[in-house]
Design an enzyme around this catalytic site. Structure first.
Site, PDB file in Angstrom:
ATOM      1  N   TYR A 101      22.847  55.666  41.462  1.00 46.12           N
ATOM      2  CA  TYR A 101      21.388  55.520  41.594  1.00 46.12           C
ATOM      3  C   TYR A 101      20.669  56.860  41.463  1.00 46.12           C
ATOM      4  CZ  TYR A 101      21.912  50.582  42.472  1.00 46.12           C
ATOM      5  OH  TYR A 101      22.190  49.253  42.299  1.00 46.12           O
ATOM      6  N   GLN A 130      12.174  42.000  37.917  1.00 42.59           N
ATOM      7  CA  GLN A 130      13.508  42.223  38.485  1.00 42.59           C
ATOM      8  C   GLN A 130      13.888  43.690  38.347  1.00 42.59           C
ATOM      9  OE1 GLN A 130      16.342  38.802  37.180  1.00 42.59           O
ATOM     10  NE2 GLN A 130      14.672  38.842  35.704  1.00 42.59           N
ATOM     11  N   ASN A 131      13.057  44.431  37.604  1.00 44.94           N
ATOM     12  CA  ASN A 131      13.393  45.835  37.330  1.00 44.94           C
ATOM     13  C   ASN A 131      13.040  46.719  38.514  1.00 44.94           C
ATOM     14  OD1 ASN A 131      14.060  44.850  34.846  1.00 44.94           O
ATOM     15  ND2 ASN A 131      12.160  45.509  33.861  1.00 44.94           N
ATOM     16  N   HIS A 189      13.813  42.760  43.047  1.00 46.57           N
ATOM     17  CA  HIS A 189      15.103  43.414  43.308  1.00 46.57           C
ATOM     18  C   HIS A 189      14.954  44.850  43.797  1.00 46.57           C
ATOM     19  CE1 HIS A 189      17.146  40.328  40.406  1.00 46.57           C
ATOM     20  NE2 HIS A 189      16.896  39.825  41.599  1.00 46.57           N
ATOM     21  N   CYS A 217      16.280  52.686  55.392  1.00 47.74           N
ATOM     22  CA  CYS A 217      17.235  53.140  56.409  1.00 47.74           C
ATOM     23  C   CYS A 217      17.842  51.920  57.088  1.00 47.74           C
ATOM     24  CB  CYS A 217      16.520  54.022  57.432  1.00 47.74           C
ATOM     25  SG  CYS A 217      17.592  54.513  58.801  1.00 47.74           S
ATOM     26  N   CYS A 238      17.711  60.289  57.905  1.00 53.05           N
ATOM     27  CA  CYS A 238      16.463  59.523  57.859  1.00 53.05           C
ATOM     28  C   CYS A 238      15.351  60.317  58.542  1.00 53.05           C
ATOM     29  CB  CYS A 238      16.651  58.167  58.546  1.00 53.05           C
ATOM     30  SG  CYS A 238      15.104  57.244  58.691  1.00 53.05           S
ATOM     31  N   LEU A 260      14.793  39.013  22.930  1.00 57.42           N
ATOM     32  CA  LEU A 260      15.478  39.346  21.682  1.00 57.42           C
ATOM     33  C   LEU A 260      16.483  38.270  21.299  1.00 57.42           C
ATOM     34  CD1 LEU A 260      15.257  41.898  19.945  1.00 57.42           C
ATOM     35  CD2 LEU A 260      17.046  42.933  21.374  1.00 57.42           C
ATOM     36  N   GLU A 261      17.149  37.724  22.298  1.00 53.10           N
ATOM     37  CA  GLU A 261      18.226  36.756  22.054  1.00 53.10           C
ATOM     38  C   GLU A 261      18.055  35.576  22.997  1.00 53.10           C
ATOM     39  OE1 GLU A 261      21.690  39.033  22.894  1.00 53.10           O
ATOM     40  OE2 GLU A 261      21.496  40.225  21.063  1.00 53.10           O
TER      41      GLU A 261
HETATM   42  C1  BJW Z   1      15.341  42.378  25.092  1.00 55.08           C
HETATM   43  C2  BJW Z   1      15.277  43.613  24.523  1.00 55.08           C
HETATM   44  C3  BJW Z   1      14.073  43.935  23.919  1.00 55.08           C
HETATM   45  C4  BJW Z   1      17.205  43.454  25.308  1.00 55.08           C
HETATM   46  N1  BJW Z   1      13.080  43.068  23.938  1.00 55.08           N
HETATM   47  N2  BJW Z   1      14.341  41.515  25.107  1.00 55.08           N
HETATM   48  C5  BJW Z   1      25.753  30.474  41.783  1.00 55.08           C
HETATM   49  C6  BJW Z   1      24.578  29.826  41.495  1.00 55.08           C
HETATM   50  C7  BJW Z   1      23.367  30.360  41.856  1.00 55.08           C
HETATM   51  C8  BJW Z   1      23.298  31.583  42.504  1.00 55.08           C
HETATM   52  C9  BJW Z   1      24.471  32.233  42.778  1.00 55.08           C
HETATM   53  C10 BJW Z   1      25.675  31.679  42.442  1.00 55.08           C
HETATM   54  N3  BJW Z   1      26.643  32.537  42.850  1.00 55.08           N
HETATM   55  C11 BJW Z   1      26.061  33.607  43.427  1.00 55.08           C
HETATM   56  C12 BJW Z   1      24.736  33.430  43.393  1.00 55.08           C
HETATM   57  C13 BJW Z   1      23.705  34.352  43.885  1.00 55.08           C
HETATM   58  C14 BJW Z   1      23.607  35.638  43.101  1.00 55.08           C
HETATM   59  C15 BJW Z   1      23.718  35.382  41.584  1.00 55.08           C
HETATM   60  O1  BJW Z   1      22.754  35.073  40.904  1.00 55.08           O
HETATM   61  N4  BJW Z   1      24.899  35.582  41.029  1.00 55.08           N
HETATM   62  C16 BJW Z   1      25.109  35.328  39.601  1.00 55.08           C
HETATM   63  C17 BJW Z   1      26.098  36.340  39.078  1.00 55.08           C
HETATM   64  C18 BJW Z   1      25.535  33.885  39.438  1.00 55.08           C
HETATM   65  N5  BJW Z   1      22.285  36.167  43.400  1.00 55.08           N
HETATM   66  C19 BJW Z   1      22.091  36.919  44.462  1.00 55.08           C
HETATM   67  O2  BJW Z   1      23.001  37.289  45.184  1.00 55.08           O
HETATM   68  C20 BJW Z   1      20.661  37.277  44.785  1.00 55.08           C
HETATM   69  N6  BJW Z   1      20.391  36.961  46.131  1.00 55.08           N
HETATM   70  C21 BJW Z   1      20.455  35.707  46.582  1.00 55.08           C
HETATM   71  O3  BJW Z   1      20.747  34.758  45.882  1.00 55.08           O
HETATM   72  O4  BJW Z   1      20.115  35.612  47.920  1.00 55.08           O
HETATM   73  C22 BJW Z   1      20.331  34.364  48.583  1.00 55.08           C
HETATM   74  C23 BJW Z   1      19.278  33.353  48.386  1.00 55.08           C
HETATM   75  C24 BJW Z   1      18.195  33.495  47.580  1.00 55.08           C
HETATM   76  C25 BJW Z   1      17.261  32.492  47.430  1.00 55.08           C
HETATM   77  C26 BJW Z   1      17.420  31.343  48.104  1.00 55.08           C
HETATM   78  C27 BJW Z   1      18.511  31.194  48.944  1.00 55.08           C
HETATM   79  C28 BJW Z   1      19.426  32.193  49.076  1.00 55.08           C
HETATM   80  C29 BJW Z   1      20.436  38.773  44.626  1.00 55.08           C
HETATM   81  C30 BJW Z   1      20.557  39.216  43.209  1.00 55.08           C
HETATM   82  C31 BJW Z   1      20.405  40.732  43.128  1.00 55.08           C
HETATM   83  C32 BJW Z   1      20.547  41.234  41.707  1.00 55.08           C
HETATM   84  N7  BJW Z   1      20.573  42.662  41.717  1.00 55.08           N
HETATM   85  C33 BJW Z   1      20.640  43.387  40.462  1.00 55.08           C
HETATM   86  C34 BJW Z   1      20.832  44.897  40.779  1.00 55.08           C
HETATM   87  C35 BJW Z   1      19.506  45.460  41.311  1.00 55.08           C
HETATM   88  C36 BJW Z   1      19.552  46.912  41.518  1.00 55.08           C
HETATM   89  C37 BJW Z   1      19.842  47.690  40.234  1.00 55.08           C
HETATM   90  O5  BJW Z   1      19.028  47.661  39.276  1.00 55.08           O
HETATM   91  O6  BJW Z   1      20.884  48.354  40.185  1.00 55.08           O
HETATM   92  O7  BJW Z   1      19.445  43.189  39.701  1.00 55.08           O
HETATM   93  S1  BJW Z   1      21.905  42.760  39.400  1.00 55.08           S
HETATM   94  C38 BJW Z   1      21.033  43.057  37.888  1.00 55.08           C
HETATM   95  O8  BJW Z   1      20.804  41.807  37.179  1.00 55.08           O
HETATM   96  C39 BJW Z   1      19.658  43.580  38.314  1.00 55.08           C
HETATM   97  C40 BJW Z   1      18.753  42.819  37.399  1.00 55.08           C
HETATM   98  O9  BJW Z   1      17.433  42.777  37.935  1.00 55.08           O
HETATM   99  C41 BJW Z   1      19.414  41.487  37.280  1.00 55.08           C
HETATM  100  C42 BJW Z   1      18.981  40.667  36.080  1.00 55.08           C
HETATM  101  O10 BJW Z   1      19.318  41.312  34.883  1.00 55.08           O
HETATM  102  P1  BJW Z   1      18.345  41.191  33.646  1.00 55.08           P
HETATM  103  O11 BJW Z   1      17.074  41.890  33.940  1.00 55.08           O
HETATM  104  O12 BJW Z   1      18.252  39.790  33.205  1.00 55.08           O
HETATM  105  O13 BJW Z   1      19.102  42.101  32.571  1.00 55.08           O
HETATM  106  P2  BJW Z   1      20.282  41.740  31.545  1.00 55.08           P
HETATM  107  O14 BJW Z   1      20.889  43.012  31.099  1.00 55.08           O
HETATM  108  O15 BJW Z   1      21.186  40.714  32.086  1.00 55.08           O
HETATM  109  O16 BJW Z   1      19.508  41.055  30.318  1.00 55.08           O
HETATM  110  C43 BJW Z   1      18.631  41.774  29.468  1.00 55.08           C
HETATM  111  C44 BJW Z   1      17.942  40.800  28.536  1.00 55.08           C
HETATM  112  O17 BJW Z   1      16.992  41.512  27.760  1.00 55.08           O
HETATM  113  C45 BJW Z   1      18.888  40.106  27.540  1.00 55.08           C
HETATM  114  O18 BJW Z   1      18.598  38.707  27.532  1.00 55.08           O
HETATM  115  C46 BJW Z   1      18.516  40.708  26.192  1.00 55.08           C
HETATM  116  O19 BJW Z   1      18.571  39.763  25.126  1.00 55.08           O
HETATM  117  C47 BJW Z   1      17.103  41.106  26.429  1.00 55.08           C
HETATM  118  N8  BJW Z   1      16.656  42.252  25.656  1.00 55.08           N
HETATM  119  N9  BJW Z   1      16.538  44.241  24.680  1.00 55.08           N
HETATM  120  C48 BJW Z   1      13.290  41.855  24.554  1.00 55.08           C
HETATM  121  N10 BJW Z   1      13.939  45.130  23.294  1.00 55.08           N
END
Ligand code: BJW
Length: 235
Positions: free
Chosen positions: A54, A91-92, A109, A117, A136, A203-204
């Protein structure tokens, strides 16, 4: 129904600003397995590694050349010129929406430029470098500061208000998100069930493209300004 637009953004909107996405072949997690850095268990097992990851991303975000792109700027213009509410749910963890001029932004996120802390729960602006010995400034306890981000298994920030907005929006757009991570990936279903127009700009194809009434394929920096122009012209 309210005149409210909710825009969900993901890593793809910041790709053309030079910030790597997560799941691309050359993505952020090419170098790091998600479970090594993006879970509370990983932080507990190796906090120094997670802080380095980070700290490097924080330094990159502040470096020359990382600026909001035309997609961020277009969403800021949408908020200023639309005759209704515009809410950006990102989400960013970068601050590019704010730097572009958007005011109504929720960071589902967390935020890279903040730290929290685990002892006193205070959230503050982060220092450029956090480490295992950081103290802290609120409670004075050492080793309890962490990046203010939401890892797998942790509760996303502001979810209740976001769900209320989704249940009362006329338009829902998702920009540059792969639909791999919940609850964000399920937002389209909430909005569609509430009767909103739904559009995906990516994009996709994403994992949840099937849930959108309309999909637009292309880079965010071209597609988002075009979509914003249409929304403002037709309002
Ligand atoms: C372009 C482009 C261009 C490229 N133009 N487009 C089963 C079912 C349902 C849920 C779960 C499950 N098992 C586990 C879960 C829960 C879990 C989860 O979802 N797991 C999955 C793996 C299945 N989720 C959680 O744990 C969340 N909490 C939770 O559920 O709490 C409990 C709860 C909630 C609500 C009700 C009840 C209970 C927490 C999730 C935390 C995610 N954290 C991260 C890290 C954050 C810190 C950091 O940045 O380091 O967040 S993970 C990471 O993925 C980050 C992102 O925000 C997140 C999403 O990624 P994103 O933004 O979609 O990026 P990419 O790289 O995946 O995609 C990029 C896209 O851009 C692509 O489509 C490209 O095509 C496109 N693109 N260039 C336009 N130029």
């Amino acid at each position: 129904m309210s005149r409210r637009i909710v825009v969900l953004t993901g890593a793809g909107i910041s790709a053309e600003s030079g910030i790597r996405t997560f799941r691309a072949a050359d993505g952020l997690w090419e170098d790091h397995r998600p479970e090594d850095v993006a879970t509370p268990e990983a932080f507990e097992a190796d906090p120094a590694l997670v802080h380095r990851f980070y700290n490097a991303r924080r330094a990159h975000l502040s470096s020359d050349g990382v600026e909001p792109n035309a997609a961020h700027l277009a969403l800021a213009r949408l908020e200023q010129e639309y005759d209704g509410d515009v809410l950006i749910v990102t989400q960013n963890i970068d601050d590019l929406h704010e730097r572009a001029g958007s005011r109504n932004v929720l960071h589902l996120h967390g935020e890279l430029l903040k730290m929290s802390c685990t002892e006193c729960a205070a959230v503050r602006d982060a220092w450029p470098e956090l480490g295992v010995d950081s103290i802290c400034p609120g409670c004075g306890v050492s080793g309890r500061l962490r990046p203010h981000v939401v890892w797998f298994g942790e509760m996303p920030i502001g979810l209740e208000g976001i769900l209320e907005a989704l249940e009362d929006c006329s338009v829902f757009a998702a920009v540059g998100t792969s639909g791999n991570v919940y609850p964000a990936a399920g937002f389209v279903h909430v909005a569609a069930a509430a009767g909103a127009q739904t559009v995906e700009l990516n994009l996709e194809p994403s994992e949840v493209s099937f849930g959108f009434a309309e999909v637009r394929r292309g880079p965010a920096a071209s597609e988002v300004p075009r979509w914003v122009d249409e929304v403002l012209t037709n309002q």
